[in-house]
Design a protein around this motif. Structure first.
Motif, mmCIF file in Angstrom:
data_model
loop_
_atom_site.group_PDB
_atom_site.id
_atom_site.type_symbol
_atom_site.label_atom_id
_atom_site.label_comp_id
_atom_site.label_asym_id
_atom_site.label_seq_id
_atom_site.Cartn_x
_atom_site.Cartn_y
_atom_site.Cartn_z
ATOM 1 N N LEU A 176 0.687 -0.962 -0.025
ATOM 2 C CA LEU A 176 -0.069 0.189 0.425
ATOM 3 C C LEU A 176 0.977 0.973 0.081
ATOM 4 N N GLY A 177 2.242 1.333 0.617
ATOM 5 C CA GLY A 177 2.367 2.013 0.495
ATOM 6 C C GLY A 177 3.570 2.734 -0.835
ATOM 7 N N LEU A 178 3.310 1.938 -1.341
ATOM 8 C CA LEU A 178 3.920 1.723 -2.568
ATOM 9 C C LEU A 178 2.541 2.847 -4.421
ATOM 10 N N LEU A 179 1.660 2.844 -3.405
ATOM 11 C CA LEU A 179 0.404 3.748 -4.786
ATOM 12 C C LEU A 179 0.931 5.379 -4.066
ATOM 13 N N PRO A 180 0.749 5.702 -4.928
ATOM 14 C CA PRO A 180 0.419 7.686 -4.996
ATOM 15 C C PRO A 180 0.449 8.217 -4.262
ATOM 16 N N SER A 181 0.647 8.866 -3.058
ATOM 17 C CA SER A 181 0.154 9.234 -1.696
ATOM 18 C C SER A 181 -0.866 10.995 -1.692
ATOM 19 N N ARG A 182 -1.398 11.332 -1.205
ATOM 20 C CA ARG A 182 -1.658 12.538 -1.168
ATOM 21 C C ARG A 182 -2.035 13.583 0.323
ATOM 22 N N PRO A 183 -1.536 13.991 0.929
ATOM 23 C CA PRO A 183 -2.252 14.729 2.122
ATOM 24 C C PRO A 183 -3.492 14.329 2.866
ATOM 25 N N ARG A 184 -3.279 14.159 3.369
ATOM 26 C CA ARG A 184 -4.782 13.884 4.272
ATOM 27 C C ARG A 184 -5.206 15.336 5.179
ATOM 28 N N ALA A 185 -5.979 15.774 5.584
ATOM 29 C CA ALA A 185 -7.023 16.645 6.443
ATOM 30 C C ALA A 185 -7.320 16.232 7.559
ATOM 31 N N PRO A 186 -7.452 16.845 8.793
ATOM 32 C CA PRO A 186 -8.161 16.391 10.115
ATOM 33 C C PRO A 186 -9.305 16.204 9.659
ATOM 34 N N ASP A 187 -10.105 14.277 10.077
ATOM 35 C CA ASP A 187 -11.223 14.038 9.818
ATOM 36 C C ASP A 187 -12.486 15.196 11.320
ATOM 37 N N ALA A 188 -11.602 15.775 11.901
ATOM 38 C CA ALA A 188 -13.010 16.425 12.621
ATOM 39 C C ALA A 188 -12.043 18.036 12.848
ATOM 40 N N PRO A 189 -12.881 18.977 11.457
ATOM 41 C CA PRO A 189 -12.172 20.061 11.345
ATOM 42 C C PRO A 189 -13.056 20.990 12.701
ATOM 43 N N HIS A 190 -14.302 20.120 13.909
ATOM 44 C CA HIS A 190 -14.342 21.613 14.723
ATOM 45 C C HIS A 190 -13.716 21.185 15.841
ATOM 46 N N HIS A 191 -12.594 20.501 15.769
ATOM 47 C CA HIS A 191 -11.301 19.960 17.018
ATOM 48 C C HIS A 191 -10.955 20.936 17.256
ATOM 49 N N PRO A 192 -10.837 21.115 18.615
ATOM 50 C CA PRO A 192 -9.941 22.451 18.979
ATOM 51 C C PRO A 192 -8.019 23.028 19.120
ATOM 52 N N VAL A 193 -7.981 21.580 18.536
ATOM 53 C CA VAL A 193 -6.415 21.844 18.519
ATOM 54 C C VAL A 193 -5.826 22.669 17.164
ATOM 55 N N ALA A 194 -4.572 22.899 17.492
ATOM 56 C CA ALA A 194 -4.551 24.037 16.517
ATOM 57 C C ALA A 194 -4.277 23.162 14.876
ATOM 58 N N ARG A 195 -4.265 23.617 14.376
ATOM 59 C CA ARG A 195 -4.091 22.812 12.366
ATOM 60 C C ARG A 195 -2.529 23.371 12.260
ATOM 61 N N ARG A 196 -1.660 22.463 11.884
ATOM 62 C CA ARG A 196 -0.198 22.164 11.356
ATOM 63 C C ARG A 196 0.041 21.032 11.181
ATOM 64 N N PRO A 197 1.046 20.933 10.302
ATOM 65 C CA PRO A 197 1.219 20.069 9.388
ATOM 66 C C PRO A 197 2.043 18.934 10.148
ATOM 67 N N VAL A 198 2.080 17.666 9.802
ATOM 68 C CA VAL A 198 2.353 16.844 10.361
ATOM 69 C C VAL A 198 3.163 15.946 9.627
ATOM 70 N N VAL A 199 4.609 15.707 9.124
ATOM 71 C CA VAL A 199 5.171 14.851 8.919
ATOM 72 C C VAL A 199 5.757 14.014 8.871
ATOM 73 N N LEU A 200 5.473 12.500 8.704
ATOM 74 C CA LEU A 200 5.679 11.221 8.948
ATOM 75 C C LEU A 200 7.267 10.826 8.665
ATOM 76 N N VAL A 201 7.730 10.106 9.037
ATOM 77 C CA VAL A 201 8.755 9.265 8.118
ATOM 78 C C VAL A 201 9.523 8.561 8.790
ATOM 79 N N HIS A 202 9.110 7.356 7.987
ATOM 80 C CA HIS A 202 9.708 5.610 8.574
ATOM 81 C C HIS A 202 11.093 5.350 8.576
ATOM 82 N N GLY A 203 10.724 3.976 9.205
ATOM 83 C CA GLY A 203 12.290 3.616 9.424
ATOM 84 C C GLY A 203 13.087 2.582 8.576
ATOM 85 N N TRP A 204 14.317 1.984 8.697
ATOM 86 C CA TRP A 204 14.500 0.910 7.713
ATOM 87 C C TRP A 204 13.887 0.035 7.274
ATOM 88 N N VAL A 205 14.299 -0.372 5.897
ATOM 89 C CA VAL A 205 12.968 -1.263 4.736
ATOM 90 C C VAL A 205 11.504 -1.385 5.419
#
Length: 285
Positions: free
Chosen positions: A64-93
């Motif tokens: 599934l990680g070999l398929l094209p990706s696109r950024p995903r927005a929050p599923d809870a737009p009313h949530h009080p947490v400040a909106r800022r991007p999150v970048v995820l970096v995987h590990g070895w292999v």
């Protein structure tokens, strides 16, 4: 989950190479003793079985990680947490499929938009990978409403995130760095790995020495998760981020394996809670 703060005496040795060479063998001996004690705990056996099962889950999800990706927005737009991007970096292999469950937990908490960063973890050089991560972060923040982002790195990915923030200007664009099972002081299992990146993860490597030398106080918040059942990080305490300049919060988890850190409900719940907390004094959110 219990957390600890780095203290100055944990990195007082000005000789980084000497510190790594002296501290790690002793920590490895302590880990052997801890492993023997863990053998008496039923939770350790269930943790090992869970790690084996989840390894097969990761292997199945890898395509599934070999398929094209696109950024995903929050599923809870009313949530009080400040909106800022999150970048995820995987590990070895691994690839971005490592974060499938984590992405869901972060979206449900209203965090994001979420972005994943893929890189060649076997053939790549971590110095080059960190530079490429910088390009991605600049683009992500440049198109976001917030002027900073969160970096989350698993295993080797945590080293990439750390290098970018410490050495390549990431301190201006990253407000929080989270590492999970990252060999901050190296891991002896890297001697069995293939590729340049594995060499850079060996205790006492030039790469790790440079990370220690370039650590400086800054506005970024550092959170490091480490587990007593992480068989990929030897000794397990190498996943603690102890350089006093970074003032990291180290979170110990019990009976959760290296890959299980990415799928554990308790870890994900704790991570979301910490990202929702107000930052420490002087840190940006």
């Amino acid at each position: 989950m219990p957390s600890e703060r780095a203290t100055p005496d944990q990195a007082a040795d000005t000789s980084v190479a000497g510190h790594l060479r002296d501290a790690l063998p002793d920590a490895l001996r302590r880990q052997v003793g801890a492993a023997l004690r863990s053998a008496l705990r039923p939770a350790s056996y269930s943790g090992l079985v869970r790690e084996l099962l989840l390894t097969s889950v990761h292997a199945s999800a890898y395509p599934l990680g070999l398929l094209p990706s696109r950024p995903r927005a929050p599923d809870a737009p009313h949530h009080p947490v400040a909106r800022r991007p999150v970048v995820l970096v995987h590990g070895w292999v691994h690839n971005r499929s490592a974060f499938l469950l984590m992405q869901r937990a972060l979206r449900l908490a209203g965090l994001g938009p979420l972005h994943t960063f893929d890189y060649p973890s076997i053939t790549g050089d971590l110095n080059q990978v960190a530079s490429e991560l910088g390009d991605v972060v600049e683009r992500v923040v440049g198109h976001a409403a917030e002027d900073t982002c969160v970096l989350i790195g698993h295993s080797m990915g945590g080293l990439v995130a750390r290098q970018y923030v410490q050495q390549l200007g990431g301190h201006d664009l990253v407000d929080t760095v989270v590492t999970l099972g990252t060999p901050h002081r190296g891991t002896y299992t890297a001697w069995f790995g293939l590729g340049r990146a594995s060499q850079q993860c060996r205790p006492g490597s030039t790469y790790l020495e440079q990370l220690e030398r370039t650590a400086r106080p800054g506005l970024a918040r550092w959170i490091a998760y480490y587990s007593d059942l992480d068989l990929m990080i030897a000794p397990a305490v190498s996943a603690k981020l102890t350089h006093p300049a970074l003032d990291a919060t180290n979170v110990r988890v019990r009976d959760i394996g290296h890959l299980s850190l990415l799928l554990s409900r308790s870890v994900l719940g704790d991570l979301v809670a910490r990202l929702e907390e107000p930052a420490a004094d002087g840190a940006r959110r």
